[in-house]
Design an enzyme around this catalytic site. Structure first.
Site, short mmCIF file in Angstrom:
data_model
loop_
_atom_site.label_atom_id
_atom_site.label_comp_id
_atom_site.label_asym_id
_atom_site.label_seq_id
_atom_site.Cartn_x
_atom_site.Cartn_y
_atom_site.Cartn_z
CG HIS A 1 -1.92 -1.13 1.11
ND1 HIS A 1 -2.49 -1.74 2.19
CD2 HIS A 1 -2.42 -1.76 0.02
CE1 HIS A 1 -3.31 -2.69 1.78
NE2 HIS A 1 -3.28 -2.73 0.46
CG HIS B 1 -7.60 -2.80 -7.61
ND1 HIS B 1 -6.42 -2.17 -7.31
CD2 HIS B 1 -8.10 -2.17 -8.70
CE1 HIS B 1 -6.20 -1.19 -8.19
NE2 HIS B 1 -7.22 -1.17 -9.03
CG HIS C 1 -4.98 -5.64 -9.43
ND1 HIS C 1 -4.28 -6.70 -9.97
CD2 HIS C 1 -4.65 -5.61 -8.12
CE1 HIS C 1 -3.56 -7.27 -9.01
NE2 HIS C 1 -3.76 -6.65 -7.89
#
Lengths: 145, 493
Positions: free
Chosen positions: B215, B341, B416
């Site tokens: 992330h 996603h 994605h």
């Protein structure tokens, strides 16, 4: 390969694949817990100041390992703790259910003191193995990170 | 275990038939396969997939009861648990099944893109200051959180029912933000009664945090515009224009919901006597109580993730205000779009000439709806849905647009992200956090990271080239290129 005392990190593309060892299942479970916290932080820097206890059960040994690690993960996240020392006091089977009682030690997470590695999302059953020899037990499992 | 090699059960030989340079078919080579598999990849990406169990997992997904057309693996496909990551499976709403593994642990892991009216030269002198402000304002990494943003368990139940609107009502955002989110930032079927106490407790401590691992939050510039008309409609007017990307998910709340329901589904598999080639495809019939419970709990995690990204975006806007000493509205900072996603949805798709109600599982896949689809915000509707594909740390990211072709061949979905190439352990052996930081800084990219270990594990050579992934999507036509974005500053957990 990265070899530490009671566990090894095995190769896996996306996640943490761990083998933990012990003279018996209880010790392998203890080392599995240390390995999980080693994914999150430098576990040697977590001093075992605060004591707590944990009890989990599972329908088989795989479920017991899963539930043990999940209990520790949830406890750590919810209470803002890191744990570094684990002692399984009892690991029993009665009426088909496996249970364990353990004492655990750790301290509050502090960003100044503790090295941040990667958060663990979940324990998985993927490629989970529990191997028992005469005087040795090995558990293998993957943490989703 | 070789130094570079990956130790895993070797993939069985999966037969492949070439359809064209970017499309490969896995025939029904196992007796339990109900449909074939389809892989969208060029030769290079396909060869990488052949080194692990990606294709075998694609074939396993084709065993799901009620699956339509084919099991799809996208260009960024790699090995996951049961389902490959970078895949789509659509099953009949009534005769088919829903599977938590087809969504994954990080429910609504997704990405949102903000567009500013600033140019590189406007931001460069203050770039480091801005990255520092964002790093201070957005909790990153293990255990960090904002002292001024605490929610009670009652708030948590409300926020997962109301989604982005809850955050806006708390002052975390602007009224128009919700319109520019998939599902307008709220799946209506969320029911917190279906969420365990463990999940709620994990969620309480982590709302409004970026997390760790892959992330990230980036300040980017538009590097190249490929489709001027669409770019303009999305607010991307010039090369050199500044954008901000936020990539994160539903944190421990979603992880625990997935864990909890995988167990429920294991029992359901026995109860409904579903035969599966892999335990991790565990699922329940679409009309069962187990399916309904999971779908309602999943929706809670979806909304949690929307709120999480909304709160983080608000603190990014505040960071601009702090550094540039003017109202954030002055810099644009509009939400271009927020897209999931990892998600399962009830949608209508055309199958064999008929409109069918289906469960669409997108695991590591982006919805890519075509022009005129009612689910698209009105200001974009004539062009198609924005598709946002983040790269890995330090590489480019992509803005694409959904197409009719995607509706025809991939249940309105595309890739994605980049997808890992190297294991974390291998990445750590090859790279050191400090070196990774220096190499990014030498390229003019500012880095703020809570963890040096994460920096090494997420070094960009550990990932596939996202440009190739976007290129395959474009050439297959399941989402076409609008603009390429490159990072100026990276903030990581």
């Amino acid at each position: 390969m990265e070899r530490k005392k009671g566990y090894t990190f095995l190769e896996h593309t996306a996640d943490a694949y761990i083998a933990a060892y012990g003279k018996d299942l209880a010790e392998a479970f203890e080392n599995a817990a240390v390995a999980m916290f080693d994914v999150m932080t430098t576990v040697e820097k977590v001093s075992p100041q605060v004591e707590d206890s944990v009890e989990v059960s599972g329908e088989d040994e795989h479920a017991l390992l899963y539930n043990w690690l999940e209990e520790l993960l949830v406890k750590a996240e919810v209470e803002g703790m890191l744990y570094s020392k684990f002692k399984i006091l009892e690991l029993t089977r009665d009426n088909g259910a496996f249970r364990l009682k353990a004492r655990i030690w750790g301290e509050k997470f502090s960003p100044e003191k503790h090295v941040q590695k990667v958060g663990v999302k979940a324990i998985t059953y993927h490629q989970m193995e529990i191997i028992r020899d005469k005087d040795k037990a090995t558990v293998k499992f993957i943490l989703d990170i | 275990m070789g130094e570079e090699g990956e130790s895993r059960p070797p993939s069985e030989k999966v037969p492949l038939e070439k359809v064209n340079d970017y499309t490969w078919r896995i025939p029904k080579y196992k007796p339990g396969m109900r449909v074939p598999g389809i892989v969208f990849a060029n030769k290079e990406l396909l060869e990488k997939m052949q080194t692990d169990r990606t294709l075998e997992q694609c074939a396993n997904v084709a065993h799901l009861p009620g699956i339509y057309k084919y099991s799809i693996t996208l260009p960024d496909g790699h090995e996951g648990y049961g389902f490959p990551i970078g895949g789509v499976a659509a099953t009949d709403y009534e005769e088919g099944v829903i599977s938590p593994g087809g969504v994954g642990y990080d429910i609504n892991c997704g990405v949102r893109l903000l567009i500013t009216n600033m140019m590189v030269q406007d931001i460069k002198p203050k770039l480091v200051e801005l990255a520092n402000a964002i790093f201070d304002n957005v909790p990153c990494g293990l255990g960090s959180r904002r002292k001024d943003f605490k929610v009670t368990i009652h708030d948590l139940d409300r926020l997962v029912m109301e989604g982005v609107q809850w955050a806006i009502d708390q002052g975390l955002g602007w009224d128009e933000d919700a319109e520019h989110c998939e599902e307008r930032g709220c799946m209506k079927n969320a029911n917190p009664d279906k969420v365990s106490t463990n999940a709620k407790n994990r969620g309480l401590t982590q709302i409004g945090t970026l997390g760790s691992g892959n992330h990230f939050l980036e300040i980017q510039k538009v590097d190249k515009i490929y489709d001027e008309k669409t770019a303009k409609a999305f607010g991307v007017e010039h090369e050199g224009q500044i954008t901000v990307m936020i990539h994160c998910g539903s944190r421990g709340y979603g992880h625990q919901i997935c864990s909890d329901y995988l167990r429920v589904m294991e029992r359901a598999v026995h109860k409904y006597k579903i035969v599966l080639p892999d335990r991790e495809l565990a699922c329940a019939p679409g009309t069962s109580n187990e399916a309904e419970d999971y779908y309602e709990a999943m929706a809670c995690a979806v909304n949690y993730a929307f709120v999480n990204r909304q709160a983080i975006m608000h603190w990014v806007r505040q960071s601009f205000q702090q550094v540039f000493k003017q109202d954030p509205e002055k810099f644009g900072l509009k939400l271009l779009y927020d897209v999931a996603h990892n998600i399962a949805k009830i949608e209508t798709h055309r199958v064999n000439g008929e409109q069918k109600k289906v469960w669409v599982h997108r695991k590591g896949a982006t919805r890519a709806f075509p022009p005129e689809h009612p689910e698209i915000p009105t200001d974009y509707r004539s062009l198609g849905q924005p598709v946002i594909i983040p790269g890995s740390m330090g590489t480019s990211s992509w803005l694409l647009v959904g197409t009719l072709k995607a509706m025809e061949i991939s249940f309105g979905s595309t890739a994605h992200g980049a997808g890992r190439m190297l294991s974390r352990a291998a990445a750590k052996r090859r790279f050191f956090g400090g070196d990774v930081r220096r190499s990014l800084e030498q390229r003019g990219i500012a880095v703020r990271a809570a963890s040096a270990v994460v920096l090494a594990e997420e070094a960009d050579p550990a990932y596939k080239n996202v440009d190739i992934v976007a290129d395959v999507s474009h050439k297959v036509g399941i989402a076409t290129k609008v603009a390429r974005l490159v990072p100026l500053a990276v903030v990581k957990g």
